[in-house]
Design an enzyme around this catalytic site. Structure first.
Site, PDB file in Angstrom:
ATOM      1  N   HIS A 152       0.840  -1.204   0.000  1.00  0.00           N
ATOM      2  CA  HIS A 152       0.000   0.000   0.000  1.00  0.00           C
ATOM      3  C   HIS A 152       0.877   1.257   0.000  1.00  0.00           C
ATOM      4  CE1 HIS A 152      -2.850  -2.835   2.245  1.00  0.00           C
ATOM      5  NE2 HIS A 152      -3.530  -2.516   1.168  1.00  0.00           N
TER       6      HIS A 152
ATOM      7  N   ASP B  73      -2.882  -7.532  -7.531  1.00  0.00           N
ATOM      8  CA  ASP B  73      -4.249  -7.917  -7.909  1.00  0.00           C
ATOM      9  C   ASP B  73      -4.404  -7.585  -9.394  1.00  0.00           C
ATOM     10  OD1 ASP B  73      -5.586  -8.340  -5.058  1.00  0.00           O
ATOM     11  OD2 ASP B  73      -4.286  -6.603  -4.954  1.00  0.00           O
TER      12      ASP B  73
HETATM   13  P1  AMP Z   1      -6.332  -3.920  -0.648  1.00  0.00           P
HETATM   14  O1  AMP Z   1      -6.242  -3.131   0.608  1.00  0.00           O
HETATM   15  O2  AMP Z   1      -5.888  -5.340  -0.498  1.00  0.00           O
HETATM   16  O3  AMP Z   1      -7.675  -3.782  -1.323  1.00  0.00           O
HETATM   17  O4  AMP Z   1      -5.276  -3.290  -1.659  1.00  0.00           O
HETATM   18  C1  AMP Z   1      -5.313  -1.937  -2.005  1.00  0.00           C
HETATM   19  C2  AMP Z   1      -4.396  -1.694  -3.169  1.00  0.00           C
HETATM   20  O5  AMP Z   1      -3.055  -2.053  -2.805  1.00  0.00           O
HETATM   21  C3  AMP Z   1      -4.751  -2.556  -4.391  1.00  0.00           C
HETATM   22  O6  AMP Z   1      -4.602  -1.771  -5.566  1.00  0.00           O
HETATM   23  C4  AMP Z   1      -3.738  -3.661  -4.337  1.00  0.00           C
HETATM   24  O7  AMP Z   1      -3.451  -4.230  -5.594  1.00  0.00           O
HETATM   25  C5  AMP Z   1      -2.535  -2.921  -3.777  1.00  0.00           C
HETATM   26  N1  AMP Z   1      -1.594  -3.880  -3.195  1.00  0.00           N
HETATM   27  C6  AMP Z   1      -1.848  -4.811  -2.245  1.00  0.00           C
HETATM   28  N2  AMP Z   1      -0.749  -5.547  -1.990  1.00  0.00           N
HETATM   29  C7  AMP Z   1       0.229  -5.088  -2.809  1.00  0.00           C
HETATM   30  C8  AMP Z   1       1.597  -5.443  -3.039  1.00  0.00           C
HETATM   31  N3  AMP Z   1       2.182  -6.431  -2.367  1.00  0.00           N
HETATM   32  N4  AMP Z   1       2.288  -4.745  -3.959  1.00  0.00           N
HETATM   33  C9  AMP Z   1       1.703  -3.742  -4.656  1.00  0.00           C
HETATM   34  N5  AMP Z   1       0.425  -3.350  -4.492  1.00  0.00           N
HETATM   35  C10 AMP Z   1      -0.302  -4.014  -3.575  1.00  0.00           C
END
Ligand code: AMP
Length: 251
Positions: free
Chosen positions: A35, A148
């Site tokens: 994030h 994702d």
């Molecule tokens: P989430 O809180 O899981 O919905 O993720 C929020 C955003 O952070 C989404 O666009 C995810 O793809 C991105 N994200 C989550 N984990 C990672 C990671 N390891 N590397 C890059 N982006 C990430």
């Protein structure tokens, strides 16, 4: 950092900063380095950055997953303040879904594959909430992680299909030193599962067929949803105990 809870409050705030570029990073909280990489990119590329934390229950096809989803809000706020984020959008369910989810965004092809095939209704919930958030926040740029990948692609194509003004920007996957992709769900891995989890990334990089990668993972205790090549990537989703991990690599 200003915390905004209602769309109308955001409209008032945004008017004060007309003329400044705005970057937006939607999240479900439990913030980690993945994030933070999106947030830092937004801070660099825009005058102002807004991060949202909203655990979007319409995208959870599994009730237990929703209940167990980590919500360390106080720690998240400390992290965001440290990064000097300008705004945190922190809405309640009723603010985002005054229609109680009567209206939805439905995609008919790519959302049915991979994660969509294993999580009925998931991408409907994702696309609907992203559409709502982009309409509320109205940013110049919005940042999504390649972790994702299917989600990023669907969001980008949705904004193009609906002539939305926000530019969707993808950011590379951030990994722990073990190679495991950073994820909010990693903290739910037990002491036996944690050392096994990095095998998912290792397996994806192997010069083996998808079928052999699947067997390799199953031999190490994973329950595999899919290993598949698509869109120039090899993507996988697999369970370790009660935790579902996803990852992908460029091919
Ligand atoms: P989430 O809180 O899981 O919905 O993720 C929020 C955003 O952070 C989404 O666009 C995810 O793809 C991105 N994200 C989550 N984990 C990672 C990671 N390891 N590397 C890059 N982006 C990430």
């Amino acid at each position: 950092m200003k915390i905004i809870k209602r769309p109308a409050q955001w409209d008032t705030e945004r008017k004060k900063f007309r003329g400044n570029s705005l970057g937006f990073v939607p999240t479900m909280g439990a913030l980690h380095e993945g994030h933070l990489s999106l947030i830092r990119r937004s801070l660099k590329e825009n005058d102002l950055t807004c991060v949202s934390i909203f655990v979007n229950r319409t995208q959870f096809n599994d009730k237990k997953d929703l209940i167990n989803y980590p919500r360390p809000l106080k720690k998240d706020i400390v992290k965001l303040r440290k990064e000097k984020v300008d705004f945190l959008f922190l809405p309640a369910f009723a603010e985002i879904y005054p229609d109680k989810y009567r209206f939805r965004i439905l995609e008919n092809r790519k959302s049915r594959l991979l994660c969509g095939a294993h999580r009925p209704g998931h991408f409907e919930g994702v696309l609907t909430v992203v559409m709502k958030l982009l309409n509320i926040i109205n940013p110049d740029r919005a940042y999504f992680g390649e972790k994702d990948f299917q989600q990023y692609m669907l969001v980008k194509e949705m904004t193009e299909a609906f002539f939305m003004k926000t530019k969707i920007i993808s950011c590379p996957i951030v990994r722990e030193t073990s190679g495991l992709a950073a994820s909010s769900r990693n903290r739910l891995l037990g002491p036996k599962e944690k050392p096994l989890a990095p095998f998912l990334y290792k397996a994806l990089k192997m010069r083996k067929s998808d079928e052999d990668v699947k067997k390799y993972l199953e031999n190490r205790g994973f329950k595999v949803d899919y290993v598949e090549r698509k869109w120039g990537r090899r993507l996988a989703a697999a369970w370790l105990g009660k935790v579902r991990l996803i990852d992908n690599v460029k091919i």
